[in-house]
Write a protein that holds these residues in place. Structure first.
Motif, short mmCIF file in Angstrom:
data_model
loop_
_atom_site.label_atom_id
_atom_site.label_comp_id
_atom_site.label_asym_id
_atom_site.label_seq_id
_atom_site.Cartn_x
_atom_site.Cartn_y
_atom_site.Cartn_z
N ARG A 274 8.94 -19.69 -38.48
CA ARG A 274 7.99 -20.57 -38.67
C ARG A 274 8.78 -21.89 -37.96
NH1 ARG A 274 2.39 -21.53 -38.88
NH2 ARG A 274 1.43 -22.94 -39.82
N LEU A 275 8.33 -22.85 -37.61
CA LEU A 275 8.38 -24.36 -37.49
C LEU A 275 7.57 -25.63 -37.84
CD1 LEU A 275 10.87 -24.24 -34.39
CD2 LEU A 275 11.39 -24.32 -36.82
N VAL A 276 7.87 -25.95 -38.96
CA VAL A 276 7.27 -26.61 -38.94
C VAL A 276 7.54 -28.41 -38.29
CG1 VAL A 276 5.91 -25.87 -41.03
CG2 VAL A 276 7.65 -27.70 -41.17
N VAL A 277 6.45 -29.31 -38.30
CA VAL A 277 7.05 -31.11 -37.96
C VAL A 277 7.44 -31.53 -39.36
CG1 VAL A 277 6.30 -33.04 -37.10
CG2 VAL A 277 5.33 -31.14 -36.21
N GLY A 278 9.07 -32.16 -39.17
CA GLY A 278 9.69 -32.74 -40.80
C GLY A 278 10.07 -34.42 -39.84
N GLN A 279 10.54 -35.10 -40.53
CA GLN A 279 11.18 -36.18 -40.46
C GLN A 279 13.00 -36.12 -40.65
OE1 GLN A 279 9.28 -39.42 -41.65
NE2 GLN A 279 8.95 -39.76 -40.02
N ILE A 280 13.72 -36.28 -39.72
CA ILE A 280 14.92 -36.28 -40.01
C ILE A 280 15.86 -37.53 -39.30
CG2 ILE A 280 17.32 -35.06 -39.77
CD1 ILE A 280 16.48 -32.63 -38.27
N ASP A 281 16.30 -38.08 -40.78
CA ASP A 281 16.47 -39.70 -40.14
C ASP A 281 15.67 -40.76 -40.03
OD1 ASP A 281 19.11 -38.69 -41.55
OD2 ASP A 281 20.25 -38.59 -39.55
N GLY A 282 14.27 -40.32 -40.40
CA GLY A 282 13.68 -41.70 -40.19
C GLY A 282 12.87 -40.95 -38.75
N PHE A 283 13.51 -39.56 -37.60
CA PHE A 283 12.37 -39.48 -36.59
C PHE A 283 11.67 -38.26 -36.93
CE2 PHE A 283 16.68 -37.87 -36.11
CZ PHE A 283 16.99 -36.51 -35.73
N PHE A 284 10.31 -38.25 -36.11
CA PHE A 284 9.99 -36.38 -36.01
C PHE A 284 11.19 -35.23 -35.80
CE2 PHE A 284 6.90 -39.64 -36.26
CZ PHE A 284 6.43 -38.91 -37.57
N ALA A 285 10.64 -34.16 -36.60
CA ALA A 285 11.50 -32.81 -35.77
C ALA A 285 11.31 -31.91 -36.07
CB ALA A 285 13.55 -32.69 -36.16
N LEU A 286 11.37 -30.53 -36.00
CA LEU A 286 10.99 -29.20 -35.70
C LEU A 286 12.09 -28.57 -36.66
CD1 LEU A 286 9.44 -27.45 -32.13
CD2 LEU A 286 8.37 -28.78 -33.96
N VAL A 287 11.52 -28.54 -37.97
CA VAL A 287 12.20 -28.49 -38.73
C VAL A 287 11.48 -26.62 -39.66
CG1 VAL A 287 13.11 -30.44 -39.54
CG2 VAL A 287 11.32 -29.60 -40.78
N PRO A 288 12.72 -25.50 -40.16
CA PRO A 288 12.36 -24.59 -40.51
C PRO A 288 10.95 -24.96 -41.49
CG PRO A 288 14.34 -24.37 -40.38
CD PRO A 288 14.28 -26.21 -40.04
N GLU A 289 10.59 -23.84 -42.34
CA GLU A 289 9.39 -24.48 -42.80
C GLU A 289 9.63 -23.75 -44.51
OE1 GLU A 289 4.55 -23.10 -43.41
OE2 GLU A 289 5.58 -21.79 -43.42
N ALA A 290 10.29 -22.71 -44.25
CA ALA A 290 11.60 -22.55 -45.37
C ALA A 290 12.87 -22.33 -45.18
CB ALA A 290 10.80 -21.36 -45.65
N PRO A 291 13.89 -22.63 -46.21
CA PRO A 291 15.31 -21.94 -45.84
C PRO A 291 15.44 -20.77 -45.13
CG PRO A 291 14.99 -22.65 -48.43
CD PRO A 291 13.87 -22.61 -47.50
N VAL A 292 16.16 -21.34 -44.92
CA VAL A 292 16.76 -20.03 -43.62
C VAL A 292 18.53 -19.30 -43.43
CG1 VAL A 292 16.65 -18.65 -41.18
CG2 VAL A 292 15.09 -20.20 -42.16
#
Length: 124
Positions: free
Chosen positions: A95-113
């Protein structure tokens, strides 16, 4: 010369189409269109928050820009990537969720994979 390794879904994948519509740019044909308001965000706000992503297109960075070692060539990089891709199993992200990486929005895993972390290490 600098190189980078990116992943993008194929042109006909639903995620690629949705991202192209949202960003206002189709990276496969380079067609652009005005961005639209989304939810409570105005078109101007969407344009502001997606400006960088629109420039690069929807992608996942597998290896940030780098320079080849002095004894390597683009051909040797391509051969190494081909070999790596042939011997690497797909990583499933549940599952992907919207998160922030270095000031920009990104799709990131909801939980560690863990498999994704191993893959990232192998790419480097």
């Amino acid at each position: 010369m600098r190189y980078a390794i990116y992943f993008t879904p194929s042109q006909d994948e639903p995620l690629a189409r949705i991202a192209a519509n949202w960003l206002g740019r189709d990276p496969f044909g380079a067609a652009t269109r005005p961005v639209e308001a989304v939810g409570e965000l105005s078109a101007a706000e969407v344009a502001f928050h997606t400006a960088s992503a629109r420039r690069y297109g929807f992608h996942a960075t597998l290896k940030a820009p780098f320079r080849l070692a002095g004894n390597e060539t683009e051909a040797s990089l391509r051969a190494a990537l081909d070999s790596f891709a042939e011997g690497t199993q797909a990583v499933i992200i549940p599952r992907l969720v919207v998160g922030q990486i270095d000031g920009f929005f990104a799709l990131v895993p909801e939980a560690p994979v863990p498999a994704l972390n191993r893959f990232a290490g192998d790419v480097v």
